[in-house]
Write a protein that holds these residues in place. Structure first.
Motif, mmCIF file in Angstrom:
data_model
loop_
_atom_site.group_PDB
_atom_site.id
_atom_site.type_symbol
_atom_site.label_atom_id
_atom_site.label_comp_id
_atom_site.label_asym_id
_atom_site.label_seq_id
_atom_site.Cartn_x
_atom_site.Cartn_y
_atom_site.Cartn_z
ATOM 1 N N UNK A 372 22.822 17.673 -9.566
ATOM 2 C CA UNK A 372 23.167 18.722 -8.554
ATOM 3 C C UNK A 372 24.600 19.395 -8.951
ATOM 4 N N UNK A 373 25.347 18.546 -9.501
ATOM 5 C CA UNK A 373 26.859 18.923 -10.045
ATOM 6 C C UNK A 373 26.664 20.144 -11.149
ATOM 7 N N UNK A 374 25.692 19.489 -12.200
ATOM 8 C CA UNK A 374 25.616 20.397 -13.314
ATOM 9 C C UNK A 374 24.777 21.819 -12.964
ATOM 10 N N UNK A 375 23.885 21.605 -12.078
ATOM 11 C CA UNK A 375 23.280 22.943 -11.341
ATOM 12 C C UNK A 375 23.817 23.596 -10.427
ATOM 13 N N UNK A 376 24.943 23.065 -10.021
ATOM 14 C CA UNK A 376 25.800 23.692 -8.852
ATOM 15 C C UNK A 376 24.840 23.913 -7.802
ATOM 16 N N UNK A 377 24.227 22.876 -7.257
ATOM 17 C CA UNK A 377 23.302 23.053 -5.875
ATOM 18 C C UNK A 377 23.612 22.116 -4.889
ATOM 19 N N UNK A 378 23.894 22.491 -3.942
ATOM 20 C CA UNK A 378 24.176 21.606 -2.694
ATOM 21 C C UNK A 378 22.885 20.759 -2.275
ATOM 22 N N UNK A 379 22.960 19.628 -1.734
ATOM 23 C CA UNK A 379 22.106 18.922 -1.263
ATOM 24 C C UNK A 379 20.992 19.640 -0.402
ATOM 25 N N UNK A 380 21.579 20.042 0.694
ATOM 26 C CA UNK A 380 20.761 20.950 1.555
ATOM 27 C C UNK A 380 19.870 21.752 1.096
ATOM 28 N N UNK A 381 20.339 22.727 0.215
ATOM 29 C CA UNK A 381 19.734 24.106 -0.626
ATOM 30 C C UNK A 381 18.461 23.061 -1.416
ATOM 31 N N UNK A 382 18.913 22.017 -1.880
ATOM 32 C CA UNK A 382 17.855 21.324 -2.644
ATOM 33 C C UNK A 382 16.723 20.926 -1.685
ATOM 34 N N UNK A 383 17.133 20.347 -0.663
ATOM 35 C CA UNK A 383 15.795 19.921 0.312
ATOM 36 C C UNK A 383 15.289 21.126 0.987
ATOM 37 N N UNK A 384 15.896 22.110 1.360
ATOM 38 C CA UNK A 384 15.226 23.430 1.895
ATOM 39 C C UNK A 384 14.236 24.162 0.826
ATOM 40 N N UNK A 385 14.705 23.735 -0.540
ATOM 41 C CA UNK A 385 13.724 24.432 -1.576
ATOM 42 C C UNK A 385 12.665 23.580 -1.640
ATOM 43 N N UNK A 386 12.623 22.166 -1.428
ATOM 44 C CA UNK A 386 11.517 21.547 -1.187
ATOM 45 C C UNK A 386 10.591 21.640 -0.190
ATOM 46 N N UNK A 388 8.942 24.106 1.741
ATOM 47 C CA UNK A 388 8.550 25.466 1.631
ATOM 48 C C UNK A 388 8.175 26.090 3.143
ATOM 49 N N UNK A 389 7.618 25.183 4.053
ATOM 50 C CA UNK A 389 7.367 25.520 5.458
ATOM 51 C C UNK A 389 8.592 25.533 6.320
ATOM 52 N N UNK A 390 9.708 25.058 5.790
ATOM 53 C CA UNK A 390 10.957 24.801 6.650
ATOM 54 C C UNK A 390 10.632 24.169 7.992
ATOM 55 N N UNK A 391 10.068 23.013 7.852
ATOM 56 C CA UNK A 391 9.735 22.161 9.163
ATOM 57 C C UNK A 391 10.621 21.107 9.202
ATOM 58 N N UNK A 392 11.666 20.919 8.402
ATOM 59 C CA UNK A 392 12.804 19.881 8.259
ATOM 60 C C UNK A 392 12.350 18.730 8.089
ATOM 61 N N UNK A 393 11.004 18.500 7.446
ATOM 62 C CA UNK A 393 10.593 16.960 7.307
ATOM 63 C C UNK A 393 9.646 17.030 5.831
ATOM 64 N N UNK A 394 9.623 16.112 4.976
ATOM 65 C CA UNK A 394 8.795 16.402 3.903
ATOM 66 C C UNK A 394 7.900 14.833 3.526
ATOM 67 N N UNK A 395 6.421 15.184 3.381
ATOM 68 C CA UNK A 395 5.847 14.100 3.331
ATOM 69 C C UNK A 395 6.330 13.135 2.135
ATOM 70 N N UNK A 396 5.907 11.928 1.988
ATOM 71 C CA UNK A 396 6.481 11.007 0.990
ATOM 72 C C UNK A 396 6.001 11.410 -0.424
ATOM 73 N N UNK A 397 4.742 11.582 -0.468
ATOM 74 C CA UNK A 397 4.055 12.142 -2.009
ATOM 75 C C UNK A 397 4.622 13.586 -2.050
ATOM 76 N N UNK A 398 4.746 14.476 -1.261
ATOM 77 C CA UNK A 398 5.068 15.694 -1.418
ATOM 78 C C UNK A 398 6.750 15.921 -1.809
ATOM 79 N N UNK A 399 7.539 14.911 -1.326
ATOM 80 C CA UNK A 399 8.882 14.786 -1.942
ATOM 81 C C UNK A 399 8.941 14.216 -3.090
ATOM 82 N N UNK A 400 8.196 13.184 -3.585
ATOM 83 C CA UNK A 400 8.072 12.994 -4.874
ATOM 84 C C UNK A 400 7.711 14.057 -5.875
#
Length: 537
Positions: A372-386, A388-400
């Motif tokens: 995250x530091x090398x890419x200059x990305x904040x954690x929330x931005x990373x999760x929101x990018x994961x 796609x539906x902006x549901x606020x949750x990610x299933x286990x397999x989808x997260x991996x």
């Protein structure tokens, strides 16, 4: 007819002629005949035949009777000759089957004879009673400088007896106690003796059973000794404890020049300790440390110490140890600048698996932090990018799967470790709206405890975040460390956002139920908030 060979017709042949012995003085002739006379008379008295070899040697400077099986009567006859003989300076009676009950008169004669400087009684059955006789001789002999007692059946209990003689002696220069069964207690006793002795220069303790506390005490004595220059303690069992004592000894002793610790169970861990002492030692010239589980890594560590420190080592013996090519490059580099030689058991293409210095495995969460530091990305931005539906949750397999596609430098196992840390027995999906105030703190606050060391600041921040995030306050299952991490996360997020966008500092606390707390948050200096944020990240 005169023999032509006796006539010297060519002056050039003078250099090849043997040098004639110096003529005997009247005193030498008297002593020679006196010793022979005493020997002959005692043999006649006991009814035994005089030995022609003994009669011949009584007229020289050396009395060497090796592998001859001298009996009690012959030994007493020789003792009678030695009592009055002033010409013999070296006596070698090794491997003659001598036993202490047959040696009393001989040891007494040796004690009275101040002209014998070298005595070799190796490979005889002296045992415990013989150790007492020898110790008494060491204490009282006025001229003995070299004493060899190798393979004389000395035991661990004999260390104390030998110590009593060595502590009172200030003339012996060389002592050989190799190939006995001296163990830990004997090592302790000899160590005490070395601490008090000032004359000894060469000590051979090879092929004994000195290990553990015995080795430690021995090198403590050498550390205090100011005369010993050569120590052979090869083929014992010093191990790691002995290596620590060796390192300490090398850092303080400035007289030891030759050290042989061949085959002493010194592994690559112990080599690192010895290398520390070697860096600070300038007196040691020869180090023999072969036939130990040193490995290629240990050999390179040892040579690096010779190169970087103040060491003046001239020869490094690594017999039975293989090295890699960089070892030879470094050794040749040292040899080009000063006198240095080395021995080893050959060059191999790569390091040994055992003893190889591997980098400590990095924690998976630390890898994510670095990414995250090398890419200059904040954690929330990373999760929101994961998400796609902006549901606020990610299933286990989808997260991996999202972590894999994002290019995070993680293995499958490490991804699952992070997943379990974020779930923490929660639902079957990663709810990153909760994560950002709870478990996600580990992504931002790896040093939170040191950062929140001040109790006053901790209370203020807890009040601030309790007001700003009331849903955290009601999670009774959260432990105190997790609450602290959560509080630190929110404060860090606000500090970071306030630094990048000052207007946010007044917006985020607006969700608080306590306006006073809101005012205190917005009143934090922007520079302070950014400094704390940098410390956390």
């Amino acid at each position: 007819m005169e023999d032509d060979s006796s006539v010297d017709n060519d002056g050039d042949n003078d250099s090849f002629a043997p040098t004639p012995p110096p003529p005997l003085t009247d005193r030498d002739r008297h002593n020679k005949h006196l010793g022979r006379t005493a020997y002959t008379r005692y043999c006649k008295k006991c009814g035994i035949d005089p030995s022609k070899r003994v009669l011949a040697m009584l007229g020289t400077n050396e009395l060497v009777l090796v592998h001859r099986g001298i009996d009690k009567l012959q030994l007493e006859a020789i003792a009678a000759a030695l009592k009055v003989n002033e010409q013999i300076t070296c006596v070698n009676f090794s491997n003659n089957g001598l036993r202490p009950q047959n040696m009393e008169k001989f040891i007494q004669a040796m004690t009275d004879n101040e002209f014998v400087a070298e005595l070799n009684l190796s490979q005889n059955y002296l045992s415990h009673f013989g150790a007492a006789l020898v110790s008494n001789m060491i204490k009282n002999h006025k001229g003995l400088t070299v004493l060899k007692l190798s393979n004389c059946q000395f035991e661990d209990r004999d260390g104390l007896i030998l110590r009593l003689g060595l502590e009172e002696n200030d003339r012996i220069v060389e002592l050989d106690l190799s190939k006995n069964t001296l163990e830990e207690d004997a090592g302790v006793q000899i160590g005490f003796a070395l601490g008090a002795n000032t004359s000894l220069r060469v000590l051979n303790l090879s092929w004994n059973n000195i290990r553990g506390t015995g080795g430690v005490a021995l090198f403590k004595g050498i550390k205090r000794n100011c005369g010993l220059s050569t120590l052979d303690i090869s083929w014992n069992g010093l191990g790691y404890e002995g290596a620590v004592a060796i390192s300490d000894c090398l850092q303080h002793n400035n007289t030891l020049e030759v050290l042989d610790v061949t085959s002493n169970r010194i592994n690559w861990h112990a080599i690192e300790v010895i290398a520390k002492g070697l860096r600070r030692n300038s007196s040691l010239k020869v180090l023999k440390i072969g036939h130990n589980p040193v490995t290629t890594t240990g050999a390179l560590t040892l040579l690096q110490a010779v190169k970087d420190g103040i060491s003046q080592l001239e020869h490094l013996d690594l017999a039975g140890v293989q090295v890699i090519k960089p070892f030879e490059y470094m050794a040749n580099y040292i040899g080009e600048r000063r006198r240095f030689t080395y021995d080893h058991d050959g060059v191999v293409p790569s390091h040994d698996v055992v003893g190889q210095k591997l980098e400590r495995a990095m924690d998976p969460m630390r890898k994510v932090m670095n990414f995250l530091q090398e890419s200059q990305i904040r954690p929330l931005e990373l999760f929101r990018d994961f998400d796609k539906q902006q549901s606020g949750a990610l299933m286990n397999m989808m997260f991996v799967e999202r972590m894999r596609k994002a290019g995070l430098p993680l293995t499958e196992y490490e991804m699952n470790v992070i997943l379990q840390q974020l779930l923490d027995d929660g639902p079957g999906a990663v709810e990153y709206k909760i994560v950002q105030c709870n478990n996600l703190a580990t992504l931002l606050c790896l040093s939170t405890y040191s950062f929140l060391a001040s109790a006053g600041q901790l209370v203020v921040r807890c009040q601030i975040v309790s007001a700003a995030c009331p849903h955290i306050r009601h999670r009774s299952s959260m432990s105190l460390p997790r609450i602290v991490l959560s509080y630190a996360l929110v404060l860090t997020t606000w500090s970071w956002m306030a630094h990048t966008n000052p207007s946010v500092s007044a917006v985020s606390p607006a969700r608080s139920q306590d306006r006073d707390v809101s005012t205190s948050v917005s009143s934090f200096p922007s520079k302070f908030r950014y400094t704390q944020c940098s410390a956390l990240l």
